[in-house]
Design a protein around this motif. Structure first.
Motif, PDB file in Angstrom:
ATOM      1  N   THR A 153       0.790  -1.231   0.000  1.00  0.00           N
ATOM      2  CA  THR A 153       0.000   0.000   0.000  1.00  0.00           C
ATOM      3  C   THR A 153       0.823   1.282   0.000  1.00  0.00           C
ATOM      4  OG1 THR A 153      -0.147  -0.083   2.422  1.00  0.00           O
ATOM      5  CG2 THR A 153      -1.938  -1.115   1.177  1.00  0.00           C
ATOM      6  N   LEU A 154       1.876   1.333   0.810  1.00  0.00           N
ATOM      7  CA  LEU A 154       2.559   2.607   1.041  1.00  0.00           C
ATOM      8  C   LEU A 154       3.271   3.155  -0.195  1.00  0.00           C
ATOM      9  CD1 LEU A 154       2.837   4.759   3.077  1.00  0.00           C
ATOM     10  CD2 LEU A 154       4.607   3.460   4.246  1.00  0.00           C
ATOM     11  N   PRO A 155       3.998   2.366  -0.995  1.00  0.00           N
ATOM     12  CA  PRO A 155       4.605   2.935  -2.203  1.00  0.00           C
ATOM     13  C   PRO A 155       3.582   3.565  -3.141  1.00  0.00           C
ATOM     14  CG  PRO A 155       5.600   0.826  -1.704  1.00  0.00           C
ATOM     15  CD  PRO A 155       4.424   0.977  -0.780  1.00  0.00           C
ATOM     16  N   ARG A 156       2.400   2.952  -3.245  1.00  0.00           N
ATOM     17  CA  ARG A 156       1.352   3.524  -4.098  1.00  0.00           C
ATOM     18  C   ARG A 156       0.850   4.851  -3.532  1.00  0.00           C
ATOM     19  NH1 ARG A 156      -0.650   2.669  -9.388  1.00  0.00           N
ATOM     20  NH2 ARG A 156      -1.958   4.522  -9.507  1.00  0.00           N
TER      21      ARG A 156
ATOM     22  N   SER B 163      -8.317  -3.517  15.306  1.00  0.00           N
ATOM     23  CA  SER B 163      -8.584  -2.616  14.180  1.00  0.00           C
ATOM     24  C   SER B 163      -9.159  -3.376  12.984  1.00  0.00           C
ATOM     25  CB  SER B 163      -7.306  -1.876  13.779  1.00  0.00           C
ATOM     26  OG  SER B 163      -6.255  -2.784  13.505  1.00  0.00           O
ATOM     27  N   ALA B 164      -8.667  -4.606  12.718  1.00  0.00           N
ATOM     28  CA  ALA B 164      -9.172  -5.393  11.591  1.00  0.00           C
ATOM     29  C   ALA B 164     -10.622  -5.803  11.803  1.00  0.00           C
ATOM     30  CB  ALA B 164      -8.303  -6.633  11.380  1.00  0.00           C
ATOM     31  N   THR B 165     -10.972  -6.169  13.038  1.00  0.00           N
ATOM     32  CA  THR B 165     -12.343  -6.562  13.339  1.00  0.00           C
ATOM     33  C   THR B 165     -13.307  -5.392  13.148  1.00  0.00           C
ATOM     34  OG1 THR B 165     -11.592  -8.218  14.931  1.00  0.00           O
ATOM     35  CG2 THR B 165     -13.874  -7.468  15.132  1.00  0.00           C
ATOM     36  N   ILE B 166     -12.925  -4.215  13.624  1.00  0.00           N
ATOM     37  CA  ILE B 166     -13.777  -3.040  13.471  1.00  0.00           C
ATOM     38  C   ILE B 166     -13.963  -2.708  11.994  1.00  0.00           C
ATOM     39  CG2 ILE B 166     -13.945  -0.559  13.907  1.00  0.00           C
ATOM     40  CD1 ILE B 166     -12.395  -1.056  16.516  1.00  0.00           C
ATOM     41  N   THR B 167     -12.921  -2.900  11.194  1.00  0.00           N
ATOM     42  CA  THR B 167     -12.989  -2.557   9.774  1.00  0.00           C
ATOM     43  C   THR B 167     -13.881  -3.513   8.992  1.00  0.00           C
ATOM     44  OG1 THR B 167     -10.773  -1.603   9.827  1.00  0.00           O
ATOM     45  CG2 THR B 167     -11.630  -2.236   7.664  1.00  0.00           C
TER      46      THR B 167
ATOM     47  N   LEU C 293      -8.915   3.898  10.236  1.00  0.00           N
ATOM     48  CA  LEU C 293      -8.663   2.541  10.718  1.00  0.00           C
ATOM     49  C   LEU C 293      -7.626   1.830   9.844  1.00  0.00           C
ATOM     50  CD1 LEU C 293     -12.295   1.428  11.592  1.00  0.00           C
ATOM     51  CD2 LEU C 293     -10.404   1.635  13.206  1.00  0.00           C
ATOM     52  N   SER C 294      -7.746   2.020   8.530  1.00  0.00           N
ATOM     53  CA  SER C 294      -6.807   1.373   7.622  1.00  0.00           C
ATOM     54  C   SER C 294      -5.394   1.908   7.810  1.00  0.00           C
ATOM     55  CB  SER C 294      -7.248   1.567   6.168  1.00  0.00           C
ATOM     56  OG  SER C 294      -8.495   0.956   5.939  1.00  0.00           O
ATOM     57  N   LEU C 295      -5.258   3.207   8.024  1.00  0.00           N
ATOM     58  CA  LEU C 295      -3.942   3.781   8.312  1.00  0.00           C
ATOM     59  C   LEU C 295      -3.335   3.130   9.545  1.00  0.00           C
ATOM     60  CD1 LEU C 295      -4.233   7.656   7.764  1.00  0.00           C
ATOM     61  CD2 LEU C 295      -2.649   6.105   6.624  1.00  0.00           C
ATOM     62  N   PHE C 296      -4.187   2.864  10.520  1.00  0.00           N
ATOM     63  CA  PHE C 296      -3.700   2.311  11.777  1.00  0.00           C
ATOM     64  C   PHE C 296      -3.134   0.912  11.589  1.00  0.00           C
ATOM     65  CE2 PHE C 296      -4.338   0.403  16.040  1.00  0.00           C
ATOM     66  CZ  PHE C 296      -3.555   1.286  16.759  1.00  0.00           C
ATOM     67  N   TYR C 297      -3.906  -0.004  10.955  1.00  0.00           N
ATOM     68  CA  TYR C 297      -3.435  -1.390  10.903  1.00  0.00           C
ATOM     69  C   TYR C 297      -2.555  -1.693   9.692  1.00  0.00           C
ATOM     70  CZ  TYR C 297      -7.243  -2.757   7.660  1.00  0.00           C
ATOM     71  OH  TYR C 297      -8.093  -2.880   6.589  1.00  0.00           O
ATOM     72  N   THR C 298      -2.535  -0.812   8.676  1.00  0.00           N
ATOM     73  CA  THR C 298      -1.656  -1.072   7.533  1.00  0.00           C
ATOM     74  C   THR C 298      -0.322  -0.346   7.622  1.00  0.00           C
ATOM     75  OG1 THR C 298      -2.612   0.756   6.237  1.00  0.00           O
ATOM     76  CG2 THR C 298      -3.599  -1.441   5.962  1.00  0.00           C
ATOM     77  N   ILE C 299      -0.255   0.746   8.392  1.00  0.00           N
ATOM     78  CA  ILE C 299       0.969   1.555   8.421  1.00  0.00           C
ATOM     79  C   ILE C 299       1.484   1.774   9.845  1.00  0.00           C
ATOM     80  CG2 ILE C 299       1.936   3.832   7.886  1.00  0.00           C
ATOM     81  CD1 ILE C 299      -0.001   3.951   5.512  1.00  0.00           C
ATOM     82  N   VAL C 300       0.613   2.218  10.751  1.00  0.00           N
ATOM     83  CA  VAL C 300       1.062   2.559  12.103  1.00  0.00           C
ATOM     84  C   VAL C 300       1.523   1.313  12.862  1.00  0.00           C
ATOM     85  CG1 VAL C 300       0.386   3.551  14.326  1.00  0.00           C
ATOM     86  CG2 VAL C 300      -0.406   4.600  12.201  1.00  0.00           C
ATOM     87  N   ILE C 301       0.733   0.234  12.828  1.00  0.00           N
ATOM     88  CA  ILE C 301       1.101  -0.976  13.566  1.00  0.00           C
ATOM     89  C   ILE C 301       2.406  -1.589  13.046  1.00  0.00           C
ATOM     90  CG2 ILE C 301       0.400  -3.334  14.149  1.00  0.00           C
ATOM     91  CD1 ILE C 301      -2.450  -2.375  14.356  1.00  0.00           C
TER      92      ILE C 301
END
Length: 318
Positions: free
Chosen positions: A83-86, A260-264, A280-288
């Protein structure tokens, strides 16, 4: 960007490409966000790369626990690289279009690696369960061959189902719009663009989410209920503290990721909103993935000692 959006709307029924709206609603923060995400990506690569390095070269870390930790760090690098390079490309160029094939590919790898993370976290909890609750048989049960099989199963287990789910989603016709209210191709914002009734697809998403999120999470809960029960029965406070310190880092990562995944993915469709989904996606795809190396290094004396030995050896060589 305005012309790009008009073209995207004109394509409606064919939807050969999509527009990732991303952070276009923050036009004055594009350069700032680009800088922040670049720093985060570098931190993720360096942090997880260091953990992979020390678990391979330090003799004190040649244990199943750290074998799985190295796999987990490798997974985090792959996961965030989907996700992040895109995101960075879109911020740098302000070109937000993505082809249907590229979008499907991104979603497929994202789902496969997400399933891998769920399985690998469950395997890591099983490793801690055996180490604490059945220590006399630990070397036998978690031998190198068994560890390799568990790791391979975690990496490969979700591939057939997630490829099938991706094909199912992208077999839909998209006629509402092809502007994806997200910064990457994810299931909830893509389903919003589909024509007609998508209830069958939504049920499919819930079933797969239950299989790949809820089932591993229940296995983790079962493992940790046994682990905590065993720890509480240890005769000394020092023994209890040492036993709990070996699994507290993993437990924290489990809570952050699965929460975070369950909430999403398991909350009702009516409660989905672009802003909440992005956050939420920022949290579990980048921050975690950025926090995980710090969680494991700061709360693990073996990892801290290995990092210290690595830097001391590097300084001695210079």
């Amino acid at each position: 960007m305005q012309q790009e959006e008009i073209n995207a709307q004109d394509n409606d029924s064919t939807a050969e490409h999509f527009v990732l709206v991303g952070f276009s609603d923050l036009p004055n923060f594009q350069e700032f966000l680009s800088g922040v995400f670049t720093v985060i990506y570098v931190v993720i690569l360096i942090g997880n790369g260091l953990i992979i390095l020390i678990t391979r070269i330090d003799p004190a870390l040649q244990k199943p626990m750290y074998f799985f930790l190295a796999n987990f760090s490798s997974l985090e690098i792959c996961y965030v690289s989907v996700t992040l390079p895109r995101i960075l490309f879109n911020l740098w160029t302000q070109r937000r279009t993505i082809s249907r094939l590229a979008c499907a590919t991104q979603l497929c790898f994202f789902l496969i690696l997400g399933a891998t993370e769920c399985f690998l976290l469950a395997v890591m909890s099983y490793d801690r369960y055996v180490a604490i609750c059945n220590p006399l048989h630990y070397a036998l049960l978690m031998n190198p061959k068994r560890c390799a099989q568990l790791a391979a199963g975690s990496w490969l287990g979700g591939i057939p189902v997630q490829i099938g789910q991706t094909c199912q989603i992208f077999s839909l016709h998209f006629c509402n719009s092809n502007q994806i209210e997200h910064f990457f191709c994810d299931i909830p914002p893509i389903l919003k663009l589909a024509c007609g009734d998508t209830s069958a697809h939504e049920v499919s998403v819930y079933v797969v989410a239950m299989l790949f999120v809820a089932v591993p999470f229940m296995l983790i809960l079962a493992s940790y209920s046994k682990i905590i029960s065993t720890i509480l029965r240890l005769p000394t406070a020092k023994g209890r503290a040492k036993a709990f310190s070996t699994c507290s880092s993993h437990l924290l990562v489990v809570v952050l990721f699965f929460g975070s995944a369950t909430i999403t993915y398991l909350r009702p469709k009516s409660s989905h909103s672009p802003g909440t989904d992005k956050l939420l996606s920022l949290f579990y795809t980048i921050v975690i993935p950025m926090l995980n190396p710090m969680i494991y290094s700061l709360r693990n004396k073996d990892v801290i000692a290995a990092l210290r030995r690595l830097f001391l050896a590097k300084n001695a060589m210079t």
